[in-house]
Design a protein around this motif. Structure first.
Motif, short mmCIF file in Angstrom:
data_model
loop_
_atom_site.label_atom_id
_atom_site.label_comp_id
_atom_site.label_asym_id
_atom_site.label_seq_id
_atom_site.Cartn_x
_atom_site.Cartn_y
_atom_site.Cartn_z
N SER A 221 -23.01 -11.46 -5.73
CA SER A 221 -23.16 -12.90 -5.94
C SER A 221 -21.80 -13.57 -6.12
O SER A 221 -21.68 -14.78 -6.02
N HIS A 222 -20.78 -12.77 -6.35
CA HIS A 222 -19.46 -13.36 -6.61
C HIS A 222 -18.39 -12.39 -6.15
O HIS A 222 -18.54 -11.17 -6.29
N ILE A 223 -17.30 -12.95 -5.61
CA ILE A 223 -16.27 -12.08 -5.02
C ILE A 223 -15.59 -11.19 -6.07
O ILE A 223 -15.04 -10.14 -5.73
N ASP A 224 -15.67 -11.56 -7.34
CA ASP A 224 -15.01 -10.70 -8.33
C ASP A 224 -15.76 -9.37 -8.53
O ASP A 224 -15.28 -8.50 -9.25
N GLN A 225 -16.92 -9.21 -7.87
CA GLN A 225 -17.63 -7.92 -7.91
C GLN A 225 -17.19 -7.00 -6.77
O GLN A 225 -17.64 -5.85 -6.68
N LEU A 226 -16.30 -7.51 -5.91
CA LEU A 226 -15.96 -6.77 -4.70
C LEU A 226 -15.24 -5.44 -4.98
O LEU A 226 -15.54 -4.43 -4.35
N CYS A 227 -14.32 -5.44 -5.94
CA CYS A 227 -13.57 -4.20 -6.21
C CYS A 227 -14.54 -3.08 -6.62
O CYS A 227 -14.38 -1.93 -6.20
N ASP A 228 -15.54 -3.42 -7.44
CA ASP A 228 -16.53 -2.42 -7.87
C ASP A 228 -17.33 -1.89 -6.67
O ASP A 228 -17.59 -0.69 -6.58
N VAL A 229 -17.71 -2.81 -5.77
CA VAL A 229 -18.49 -2.39 -4.60
C VAL A 229 -17.65 -1.46 -3.71
O VAL A 229 -18.16 -0.46 -3.21
N ILE A 230 -16.38 -1.79 -3.55
CA ILE A 230 -15.52 -0.92 -2.72
C ILE A 230 -15.42 0.47 -3.35
O ILE A 230 -15.51 1.50 -2.64
N ARG A 231 -15.29 0.53 -4.65
CA ARG A 231 -15.26 1.84 -5.33
C ARG A 231 -16.55 2.61 -5.07
O ARG A 231 -16.55 3.79 -4.78
N ASN A 232 -17.64 1.86 -5.17
CA ASN A 232 -18.96 2.44 -4.92
C ASN A 232 -19.06 2.99 -3.48
O ASN A 232 -19.51 4.12 -3.27
N ILE A 233 -18.60 2.21 -2.52
CA ILE A 233 -18.62 2.65 -1.11
C ILE A 233 -17.79 3.92 -0.95
O ILE A 233 -18.19 4.86 -0.26
N GLU A 234 -16.66 3.96 -1.60
CA GLU A 234 -15.78 5.13 -1.45
C GLU A 234 -16.44 6.37 -2.06
O GLU A 234 -16.24 7.48 -1.55
N GLN A 235 -17.21 6.17 -3.11
CA GLN A 235 -17.96 7.30 -3.69
C GLN A 235 -19.02 7.80 -2.72
O GLN A 235 -19.12 8.99 -2.43
N ILE A 236 -19.81 6.84 -2.20
CA ILE A 236 -20.94 7.21 -1.32
C ILE A 236 -20.42 7.91 -0.07
O ILE A 236 -21.03 8.85 0.44
N SER A 237 -19.28 7.42 0.47
CA SER A 237 -18.84 7.92 1.78
C SER A 237 -17.96 9.16 1.68
O SER A 237 -17.43 9.61 2.68
N LEU A 238 -17.81 9.68 0.49
CA LEU A 238 -16.97 10.88 0.33
C LEU A 238 -17.53 12.07 1.13
O LEU A 238 -18.73 12.24 1.19
#
Ligand SMILES: [Mg+2]
Length: 238
Positions: A221-238
């Motif tokens: 809902s807000h761009i300040d959540q983006l860093c967390d989502v990128i971390r999450n993506i990096e976890q999932i795609s490991l």
């Protein structure tokens, strides 16, 4: 090893307010036509229809929008629109090329933080002159390794960018407010997409079906959540 090679962000209504200025211009246009007794909804409907039909000839952006306002004014007044009002419409369009750039809240902090660990790219579509000017006026260009200004955000356009930079789609994240331009074509290519809805969306950009479920699709809902989502993506795609 990071699993994401490139994070790309859309510009208009993702980093800074844009649609707001189009709505403001439309309001001026409607007011101008009220003098010819054209109902507001008629003016807006005709303008929208002409804008869409002009995309293939004039592309996205202020020039196409201005020409569409002129064409719509001619149509809804049955050719009676005065030359001085055509001049006013051109002035409305010109005014849109110099408005101040208002960043959305949290944008600069997010870009600063993301750019420390990732290569960032800005991908925006529309008139090259206007888009480059906005990038320059925004003061944000220093956070981006690459800036891509393209006529339209088709799957082929994204594929060409990834090929040119030698980036596999599954190591690419696109972030933006438009389902049509920023999300669906990237998911179709096999990339990751983060949707950050803006408070208003041009009907044309919203008019696509979002995938019902994709593990590579996120909405924040807000761009300040983006860093967390990128971390999450990096976890999932490991
Ligand atoms: Mg946008």
């Amino acid at each position: 090893m990071p699993t994401i090679d490139l994070i790309a962000l859309d510009a208009d209504d993702t980093l800074w307010h844009t649609e707001y200025y189009y709505r403001q211009a439309q309001n001026h246009f409607v007011t101008l036509l009220a003098a010819y007794h054209v109902p507001e909804q008629t003016a807006l409907d005709v303008l929208h229809r002409i804008e869409i039909s002009n995309l293939t000839s004039f592309g996205y952006g202020i020039r196409g929008f201005t020409l569409s306002m002129i064409e719509a004014a001619v149509e809804v007044t049955g050719g009676q629109v005065r030359g001085s009002d055509i001049q006013s419409i051109v002035d409305i369009g010109r005014g849109m090329t110099t408005h101040e750039i208002r960043l959305l809240p949290g944008v600069e902090e997010t870009l600063e933080s993301l750019s420390k660990g990732h290569r960032l790219m800005l991908i925006t579509k529309g008139d090259a002159l206007d888009q480059q000017s906005k990038v320059d006026r925004s003061g944000m260009s220093g956070y981006f390794r690459w800036i891509e200004i393209i006529p339209d955000k088709t799957p082929q356009a994204y594929a060409d960018i990834l090929k040119r930079h030698d980036i596999p789609a599954d190591r690419f994240v696109m972030v933006g407010n438009s389902p049509r331009s920023d999300i669906v074509p990237v998911l179709d290519l096999g990339g990751w997409a983060v949707h950050v809805p803006y408070e208003m969306t041009w009907a044309h950009e919203a008019a696509v079906e979002l995938p019902e479920y994709s593990r590579r699709y996120f909405e924040i809902s807000h761009i300040d959540q983006l860093c967390d989502v990128i971390r999450n993506i990096e976890q999932i795609s490991l």
